[in-house]
Design a protein around this motif. Sequence first.
Motif, PDB file in Angstrom:
ATOM      1  N   VAL A   1      29.742  13.353   0.993  1.00 42.42           N
ATOM      2  CA  VAL A   1      30.967  13.333   0.194  1.00 42.42           C
ATOM      3  C   VAL A   1      32.098  14.065   0.914  1.00 42.42           C
ATOM      4  CG1 VAL A   1      32.016  14.104  -1.976  1.00 42.42           C
ATOM      5  CG2 VAL A   1      29.724  13.118  -1.990  1.00 42.42           C
ATOM      6  N   VAL A   2      31.792  15.218   1.490  1.00 40.82           N
ATOM      7  CA  VAL A   2      32.834  16.006   2.160  1.00 40.82           C
ATOM      8  C   VAL A   2      33.326  15.290   3.418  1.00 40.82           C
ATOM      9  CG1 VAL A   2      33.374  18.209   3.244  1.00 40.82           C
ATOM     10  CG2 VAL A   2      31.914  18.157   1.220  1.00 40.82           C
ATOM     11  N   TYR A   3      32.412  14.721   4.201  1.00 42.51           N
ATOM     12  CA  TYR A   3      32.849  13.969   5.385  1.00 42.51           C
ATOM     13  C   TYR A   3      33.758  12.803   4.991  1.00 42.51           C
ATOM     14  CZ  TYR A   3      29.744  16.404   8.641  1.00 42.51           C
ATOM     15  OH  TYR A   3      29.147  17.352   9.427  1.00 42.51           O
ATOM     16  N   TYR A   4      33.441  12.159   3.886  1.00 42.68           N
ATOM     17  CA  TYR A   4      34.302  11.068   3.405  1.00 42.68           C
ATOM     18  C   TYR A   4      35.700  11.597   3.081  1.00 42.68           C
ATOM     19  CZ  TYR A   4      36.009   7.260   0.439  1.00 42.68           C
ATOM     20  OH  TYR A   4      36.759   6.251  -0.112  1.00 42.68           O
ATOM     21  N   LYS A   5      35.763  12.746   2.426  1.00 45.63           N
ATOM     22  CA  LYS A   5      37.063  13.329   2.090  1.00 45.63           C
ATOM     23  C   LYS A   5      37.871  13.658   3.341  1.00 45.63           C
ATOM     24  CE  LYS A   5      36.356  13.514  -2.407  1.00 45.63           C
ATOM     25  NZ  LYS A   5      37.170  12.753  -3.370  1.00 45.63           N
ATOM     26  N   LEU A   6      37.157  13.980   4.422  1.00 46.86           N
ATOM     27  CA  LEU A   6      37.832  14.303   5.676  1.00 46.86           C
ATOM     28  C   LEU A   6      38.188  13.069   6.490  1.00 46.86           C
ATOM     29  CD1 LEU A   6      35.678  17.381   6.776  1.00 46.86           C
ATOM     30  CD2 LEU A   6      38.076  17.420   6.061  1.00 46.86           C
ATOM     31  N   GLY A   7      37.830  11.885   5.990  1.00 48.56           N
ATOM     32  CA  GLY A   7      38.117  10.667   6.736  1.00 48.56           C
ATOM     33  C   GLY A   7      37.111  10.369   7.816  1.00 48.56           C
ATOM     34  N   ARG A   8      35.969  11.053   7.821  1.00 48.12           N
ATOM     35  CA  ARG A   8      34.907  10.830   8.812  1.00 48.12           C
ATOM     36  C   ARG A   8      33.871   9.902   8.169  1.00 48.12           C
ATOM     37  NH1 ARG A   8      33.628  16.848  10.971  1.00 48.12           N
ATOM     38  NH2 ARG A   8      31.889  15.721  11.960  1.00 48.12           N
TER      39      ARG A   8
ATOM     40  N   ALA B   1      32.001   7.265   9.226  1.00 50.35           N
ATOM     41  CA  ALA B   1      30.709   6.994   9.870  1.00 50.35           C
ATOM     42  C   ALA B   1      29.749   8.157   9.618  1.00 50.35           C
ATOM     43  CB  ALA B   1      30.901   6.765  11.360  1.00 50.35           C
ATOM     44  N   ASP B   2      30.248   9.392   9.772  1.00 49.38           N
ATOM     45  CA  ASP B   2      29.415  10.561   9.486  1.00 49.38           C
ATOM     46  C   ASP B   2      28.977  10.567   8.028  1.00 49.38           C
ATOM     47  OD1 ASP B   2      29.695  11.376  12.083  1.00 49.38           O
ATOM     48  OD2 ASP B   2      31.220  12.902  11.661  1.00 49.38           O
ATOM     49  N   ALA B   3      29.875  10.173   7.134  1.00 49.13           N
ATOM     50  CA  ALA B   3      29.553  10.145   5.703  1.00 49.13           C
ATOM     51  C   ALA B   3      28.428   9.166   5.412  1.00 49.13           C
ATOM     52  CB  ALA B   3      30.797   9.774   4.891  1.00 49.13           C
ATOM     53  N   ASP B   4      28.450   8.006   6.065  1.00 53.54           N
ATOM     54  CA  ASP B   4      27.396   7.030   5.812  1.00 53.54           C
ATOM     55  C   ASP B   4      26.054   7.502   6.359  1.00 53.54           C
ATOM     56  OD1 ASP B   4      26.702   4.284   4.796  1.00 53.54           O
ATOM     57  OD2 ASP B   4      26.030   4.103   6.863  1.00 53.54           O
ATOM     58  N   CYS B   5      26.065   8.136   7.521  1.00 53.38           N
ATOM     59  CA  CYS B   5      24.814   8.658   8.082  1.00 53.38           C
ATOM     60  C   CYS B   5      24.158   9.646   7.122  1.00 53.38           C
ATOM     61  CB  CYS B   5      25.081   9.334   9.430  1.00 53.38           C
ATOM     62  SG  CYS B   5      25.482   8.204  10.777  1.00 53.38           S
TER      63      CYS B   5
ATOM     64  N   ALA C   1      24.637   4.021  -4.217  1.00 52.15           N
ATOM     65  CA  ALA C   1      25.938   3.643  -4.779  1.00 52.15           C
ATOM     66  C   ALA C   1      27.082   4.264  -3.991  1.00 52.15           C
ATOM     67  CB  ALA C   1      26.002   4.067  -6.245  1.00 52.15           C
ATOM     68  N   TRP C   2      26.886   5.512  -3.567  1.00 51.90           N
ATOM     69  CA  TRP C   2      27.942   6.179  -2.807  1.00 51.90           C
ATOM     70  C   TRP C   2      28.154   5.496  -1.451  1.00 51.90           C
ATOM     71  CZ3 TRP C   2      32.069   8.876  -3.051  1.00 51.90           C
ATOM     72  CH2 TRP C   2      32.561   9.555  -1.939  1.00 51.90           C
ATOM     73  N   ARG C   3      27.071   5.056  -0.811  1.00 49.03           N
ATOM     74  CA  ARG C   3      27.198   4.372   0.482  1.00 49.03           C
ATOM     75  C   ARG C   3      28.102   3.144   0.376  1.00 49.03           C
ATOM     76  NH1 ARG C   3      22.335   2.560   3.992  1.00 49.03           N
ATOM     77  NH2 ARG C   3      23.924   2.606   5.622  1.00 49.03           N
ATOM     78  N   SER C   4      28.012   2.434  -0.732  1.00 46.86           N
ATOM     79  CA  SER C   4      28.838   1.236  -0.874  1.00 46.86           C
ATOM     80  C   SER C   4      30.318   1.585  -0.830  1.00 46.86           C
ATOM     81  CB  SER C   4      28.503   0.530  -2.194  1.00 46.86           C
ATOM     82  OG  SER C   4      28.970   1.274  -3.297  1.00 46.86           O
ATOM     83  N   GLN C   5      30.683   2.729  -1.421  1.00 48.04           N
ATOM     84  CA  GLN C   5      32.077   3.165  -1.393  1.00 48.04           C
ATOM     85  C   GLN C   5      32.479   3.563   0.025  1.00 48.04           C
ATOM     86  OE1 GLN C   5      34.378   3.111  -3.552  1.00 48.04           O
ATOM     87  NE2 GLN C   5      35.934   4.566  -2.876  1.00 48.04           N
ATOM     88  N   VAL C   6      31.589   4.277   0.702  1.00 48.93           N
ATOM     89  CA  VAL C   6      31.885   4.724   2.061  1.00 48.93           C
ATOM     90  C   VAL C   6      32.075   3.528   2.996  1.00 48.93           C
ATOM     91  CG1 VAL C   6      30.974   5.970   4.054  1.00 48.93           C
ATOM     92  CG2 VAL C   6      30.658   6.905   1.754  1.00 48.93           C
ATOM     93  N   LEU C   7      31.122   2.588   2.965  1.00 51.75           N
ATOM     94  CA  LEU C   7      31.184   1.439   3.876  1.00 51.75           C
ATOM     95  C   LEU C   7      32.313   0.479   3.509  1.00 51.75           C
ATOM     96  CD1 LEU C   7      27.360   0.817   4.300  1.00 51.75           C
ATOM     97  CD2 LEU C   7      28.943   1.671   6.033  1.00 51.75           C
ATOM     98  N   ALA C   8      32.634   0.390   2.222  1.00 46.94           N
ATOM     99  CA  ALA C   8      33.766  -0.447   1.814  1.00 46.94           C
ATOM    100  C   ALA C   8      35.066   0.117   2.373  1.00 46.94           C
ATOM    101  CB  ALA C   8      33.836  -0.542   0.293  1.00 46.94           C
ATOM    102  N   THR C   9      35.202   1.436   2.383  1.00 44.45           N
ATOM    103  CA  THR C   9      36.393   2.063   2.955  1.00 44.45           C
ATOM    104  C   THR C   9      36.413   1.915   4.471  1.00 44.45           C
ATOM    105  OG1 THR C   9      36.433   3.676   1.152  1.00 44.45           O
ATOM    106  CG2 THR C   9      37.701   4.208   3.123  1.00 44.45           C
ATOM    107  N   LEU C  10      35.250   2.107   5.092  1.00 46.86           N
ATOM    108  CA  LEU C  10      35.174   1.996   6.552  1.00 46.86           C
ATOM    109  C   LEU C  10      35.604   0.611   7.024  1.00 46.86           C
ATOM    110  CD1 LEU C  10      34.303   3.387   9.192  1.00 46.86           C
ATOM    111  CD2 LEU C  10      32.001   2.505   8.808  1.00 46.86           C
ATOM    112  N   LYS C  11      35.330  -0.399   6.207  1.00 47.61           N
ATOM    113  CA  LYS C  11      35.691  -1.766   6.560  1.00 47.61           C
ATOM    114  C   LYS C  11      37.205  -1.961   6.637  1.00 47.61           C
ATOM    115  CE  LYS C  11      34.633  -4.901   3.485  1.00 47.61           C
ATOM    116  NZ  LYS C  11      33.865  -5.878   2.666  1.00 47.61           N
TER     117      LYS C  11
END
Length: 483
Positions: free
Chosen positions: A87-94, A96-100, A184-194
Amino acid sequence: MSATTLAHKGCEAVKNKDWEAAIPLLDQALKSSDSPIWLLARAQAHQQLRNYDAALRDAALAFISATERGSGNARKYMIDAQYRRSVVYYKLGRYADADCCAKWSMLLAEGRPAFEKDGVEKNVDENGNYTVTYEQGIADKQGQPIDSAYDRTYRRQVLGMVQEQSESVASKTGFEAEWKRAYAWRSQVLATLKTVPEDHSGRKVSVTKFPDKPKQEMAEKKPEPKPESQVGDSDDDKPVEVKGPAPGTVPDEQLKLRVDFYQTNQTVTVALFAKDVKKEDLQVNFFQNYQVQISPLPRAADPYVKPGDREAASTFILGGEIIPSASRWSVTPRKIELVLQKANAGLKWSTWGKEEIGLVAAGSDGDVQPENNATATAAAAPAAPPAAPPAKPTNAPAYPTSSRSGPKDWEKLGEGEDELDEKDVNYFFKQLYKGATPEQQRAMMKSFIESNGTALSTDWDDVKNRTVETVPPEGVEAKKWES
């Protein structure tokens, strides 16, 4: 005041979303113990205050502390720590790290070895960009732990999985709710990464499964709050100009959309009224058979939320089961329309469902549950039981009848009538229905209604795909009603 008392008060403050009050209390408590549950509570508080460096540090320390303890609730804390890092990596805009980290949370929930070298972080191309796609993330269910016989049946029938294969790679682990949350969280992360540019730094992987232990002197440095990063920014620390109320200052009830719905035997159509929705940016995800997640959503009460904010997304918990692959959505200038394909054709929904602000995974609010933290001790409190699978609609349909007493609710057949004479044939059928499983009850209702009361089956597999014919008693002829 003892460390346990301080920690209890700090975790209560987290539960009540009083983030600023929670941190100093947990700071004092953690001077005497590195309890993972206390560290996770403080990490959540720092995250909400956008102290992301401090939140990452606490999540890393929680993971390390849990691995060092290696007993009791250690696995749950490792799962939660990887999720918090994501969650924190996602907030930082990282991203790929968030999905890992989200994937590592899932693997731990599946019961995989904690120190396994799974190579998740090595999914990169020759340019160092992360290669896992949104579609791959959604399809990544092979190791999902099974939490009920219902889940096993659903995955076999709807997802087309062979039973032997399904049961050989998935089992009950006790962390089914945590797996669903991370999935469920991964879907949000990967949708943003796209959506981010190919040269965005968030596509690079710089995280490791086992974080290095942060230096102790970092604890004395109070991090400065940082604004949310915008999707597509190349500089993660770029300030974002905020006009109007900040995210989190408007009550959830005021943020929720106005909803209208109607249904047929096959579908439920839900209209979500929102102005100025950008179709090209909208992400609508149908999860399993009971949930829809949508983001980003414009809010009439607070139009200043950013794509990464919790308020920019909503989770719609549905009032009945759907077939995700057959459901669809569309957008007009003033509303989002969902056409949901019923999993049980002909079954009337008593309500369309409810909206929850933010991303909610299978009964969770997406955060480490503070109520589990509140009773923590230095030895770490026991984990809460995993969330139950999605409930079936509680109000069964009322079918038309010519009875003077009005329509019948077959789900409530026999309630409050145990005092009937046991020799009464109605008593027998009421007790039979009352003691049946949900699938048996469904089969009884379908067979009884379709056969005009001449057949009663408890085998759902037998009756679900056919119309139960009317079979009158010997010597009696069945005739259609003619007006």
